[in-house]
Design an enzyme around this catalytic site. Structure first.
Site, PDB file in Angstrom:
ATOM      1  N   GLY A  46     -26.904  -1.309  22.879  1.00  0.00           N
ATOM      2  CA  GLY A  46     -25.756  -0.896  22.068  1.00  0.00           C
ATOM      3  C   GLY A  46     -24.785  -2.050  21.941  1.00  0.00           C
ATOM      4  O   GLY A  46     -24.863  -3.038  22.695  1.00  0.00           O
ATOM      5  N   GLN A  51     -16.479  -5.728  20.714  1.00  0.00           N
ATOM      6  CA  GLN A  51     -17.169  -6.707  21.583  1.00  0.00           C
ATOM      7  C   GLN A  51     -17.448  -8.014  20.845  1.00  0.00           C
ATOM      8  O   GLN A  51     -17.720  -9.028  21.483  1.00  0.00           O
ATOM      9  CB  GLN A  51     -18.478  -6.121  22.122  1.00  0.00           C
ATOM     10  N   CYS A  95     -22.897  -3.640  30.854  1.00  0.00           N
ATOM     11  CA  CYS A  95     -22.126  -3.886  29.629  1.00  0.00           C
ATOM     12  C   CYS A  95     -22.300  -5.356  29.266  1.00  0.00           C
ATOM     13  O   CYS A  95     -22.182  -6.231  30.130  1.00  0.00           O
ATOM     14  CB  CYS A  95     -20.654  -3.574  29.874  1.00  0.00           C
ATOM     15  N   LEU A  96     -22.545  -5.605  27.982  1.00  0.00           N
ATOM     16  CA  LEU A  96     -22.744  -6.993  27.555  1.00  0.00           C
ATOM     17  C   LEU A  96     -21.448  -7.800  27.685  1.00  0.00           C
ATOM     18  O   LEU A  96     -21.494  -9.029  27.729  1.00  0.00           O
ATOM     19  CB  LEU A  96     -23.277  -7.031  26.118  1.00  0.00           C
ATOM     20  N   HIS A 137     -20.715   5.396  25.873  1.00  0.00           N
ATOM     21  CA  HIS A 137     -20.258   4.072  26.335  1.00  0.00           C
ATOM     22  C   HIS A 137     -19.682   3.283  25.137  1.00  0.00           C
ATOM     23  O   HIS A 137     -18.626   2.656  25.248  1.00  0.00           O
ATOM     24  CB  HIS A 137     -21.457   3.349  26.952  1.00  0.00           C
ATOM     25  N   GLU A 138     -20.372   3.351  23.983  1.00  0.00           N
ATOM     26  CA  GLU A 138     -19.920   2.577  22.811  1.00  0.00           C
ATOM     27  C   GLU A 138     -18.642   3.164  22.222  1.00  0.00           C
ATOM     28  O   GLU A 138     -17.745   2.418  21.802  1.00  0.00           O
ATOM     29  CB  GLU A 138     -21.023   2.509  21.748  1.00  0.00           C
ATOM     30  N   HIS A 141     -15.750   2.009  24.063  1.00  0.00           N
ATOM     31  CA  HIS A 141     -15.310   0.661  23.637  1.00  0.00           C
ATOM     32  C   HIS A 141     -14.319   0.772  22.481  1.00  0.00           C
ATOM     33  O   HIS A 141     -13.349   0.010  22.413  1.00  0.00           O
ATOM     34  CB  HIS A 141     -16.503  -0.178  23.166  1.00  0.00           C
TER      35      HIS A 141
HETATM   36  O1  K1U Z   1     -22.001  -1.860  24.985  1.00  0.00           O
HETATM   37  C1  K1U Z   1     -22.624  -2.665  25.641  1.00  0.00           C
HETATM   38  O2  K1U Z   1     -22.042  -3.455  26.350  1.00  0.00           O
HETATM   39  C2  K1U Z   1     -24.123  -2.666  25.608  1.00  0.00           C
HETATM   40  C3  K1U Z   1     -24.738  -2.006  26.813  1.00  0.00           C
HETATM   41  C4  K1U Z   1     -24.934  -0.540  26.484  1.00  0.00           C
HETATM   42  C5  K1U Z   1     -25.205   0.395  27.619  1.00  0.00           C
HETATM   43  C6  K1U Z   1     -25.988   0.064  28.701  1.00  0.00           C
HETATM   44  C7  K1U Z   1     -26.217   0.974  29.714  1.00  0.00           C
HETATM   45  C8  K1U Z   1     -25.696   2.224  29.630  1.00  0.00           C
HETATM   46  C9  K1U Z   1     -24.900   2.542  28.566  1.00  0.00           C
HETATM   47  C10 K1U Z   1     -24.680   1.644  27.547  1.00  0.00           C
HETATM   48  C11 K1U Z   1     -26.066  -2.681  27.102  1.00  0.00           C
HETATM   49  O3  K1U Z   1     -26.915  -2.680  26.298  1.00  0.00           O
HETATM   50  S1  K1U Z   1     -26.237  -3.461  28.649  1.00  0.00           S
HETATM   51  C12 K1U Z   1     -27.941  -4.044  28.606  1.00  0.00           C
HETATM   52  C13 K1U Z   1     -28.936  -2.960  28.787  1.00  0.00           C
HETATM   53  O4  K1U Z   1     -28.595  -1.850  29.151  1.00  0.00           O
HETATM   54  C14 K1U Z   1     -30.365  -3.234  28.514  1.00  0.00           C
HETATM   55  C15 K1U Z   1     -30.818  -4.491  28.200  1.00  0.00           C
HETATM   56  C16 K1U Z   1     -32.159  -4.712  27.947  1.00  0.00           C
HETATM   57  C17 K1U Z   1     -33.052  -3.698  28.024  1.00  0.00           C
HETATM   58  C18 K1U Z   1     -32.623  -2.439  28.353  1.00  0.00           C
HETATM   59  C19 K1U Z   1     -31.277  -2.193  28.579  1.00  0.00           C
HETATM   60 ZN    ZN Z   2     -20.252  -2.161  26.937  1.00  0.00          ZN
END
Ligand code: K1U
Ligand code: ZN
Length: 173
Positions: A46, A51, A95-96, A137-138, A141
């Site tokens: 996401g 972001q 979270c990225l 989560h998004e 944000h």
């Molecule tokens: O919003 C963001 O920062 C993105 C985040 C979203 C998220 C992750 C976990 C739970 C809820 C929402 C991410 O994508 S973090 C990376 C991640 O979860 C992932 C990366 C590669 C493969 C699978 C998952």
């Molecule tokens: Zn996030």
């Protein structure tokens, strides 16, 4: 299509309640393309507009984790949660904007969300599993809220200090 730099916490743009998108136009469609490319490149499931420094209410997501399955990119403009389940689910979120930090967050297990699509139509869908966790989560944000805001103050402060150090290192490089 352009990969956009992802802001790292702490940053005032990640704490802002984002403004609604007034109209879907080509500039917004280009932003959506850039956000999807940036999310897949990261990689993530996401990404919300703040972001990448755009404080408008738009998010993208694709929670298909199996690399052999067809991608399912979604773009949600002005999303609103219209229903949440009583049942909850706990997921270890990342979270990225807070790289390599994780924490358990408990949220409604299912949500209904209404949004505007890129063709201007109104959509409403029920999400469960990882999709429900991700869309909440998004949307957080878009309201200036991060997953660390659900954690205890000590863990939140420890993560914030690590991110400040990371950013100092990035600024020197
Ligand atoms: O919003 C963001 O920062 C993105 C985040 C979203 C998220 C992750 C976990 C739970 C809820 C929402 C991410 O994508 S973090 C990376 C991640 O979860 C992932 C990366 C590669 C493969 C699978 C998952
Ligand atoms: Zn996030």
């Amino acid at each position: 299509m352009t990969l956009r730099p992802i802001l790292i916490h702490p940053d005032p743009r990640l704490k802002k309640v984002c403004d609604p998108v007034p109209a879907v136009d080509d500039t917004l469609r280009r932003l959506a393309d850039d956000m999807l490319a940036t999310m897949y490149d990261a990689p993530g499931i996401g990404l919300a507009a703040p972001q990448v420094g755009v404080t408008r209410r738009m998010l993208v997501m694709d929670c298909v984790k199996d690399s052999r399955a067809a991608p399912q990119p979604m773009v949600l403009v002005n999303p609103e949660i219209t229903w949440t389940s009583e049942a909850v689910n706990t997921y270890e979120e990342g979270c990225l904007s807070i790289p390599e930090q994780y924490g358990d967050v408990t949220r409604p297990a299912e949500v209904r969300v209404r949004w505007t699509a890129l063709d201007g139509s109104t959509k409403e869908e029920q999400f469960d599993g990882l999709w429900a966790t991700c869309v909440q989560h998004e949307i957080d944000h878009l309201n200036g809220k991060l997953f660390i805001d659900y954690l205890g103050p000590l863990k939140r402060q420890m993560i914030t200090r690590k991110m400040e150090k990371l950013k100092r290192g990035m600024a020197r490089a």
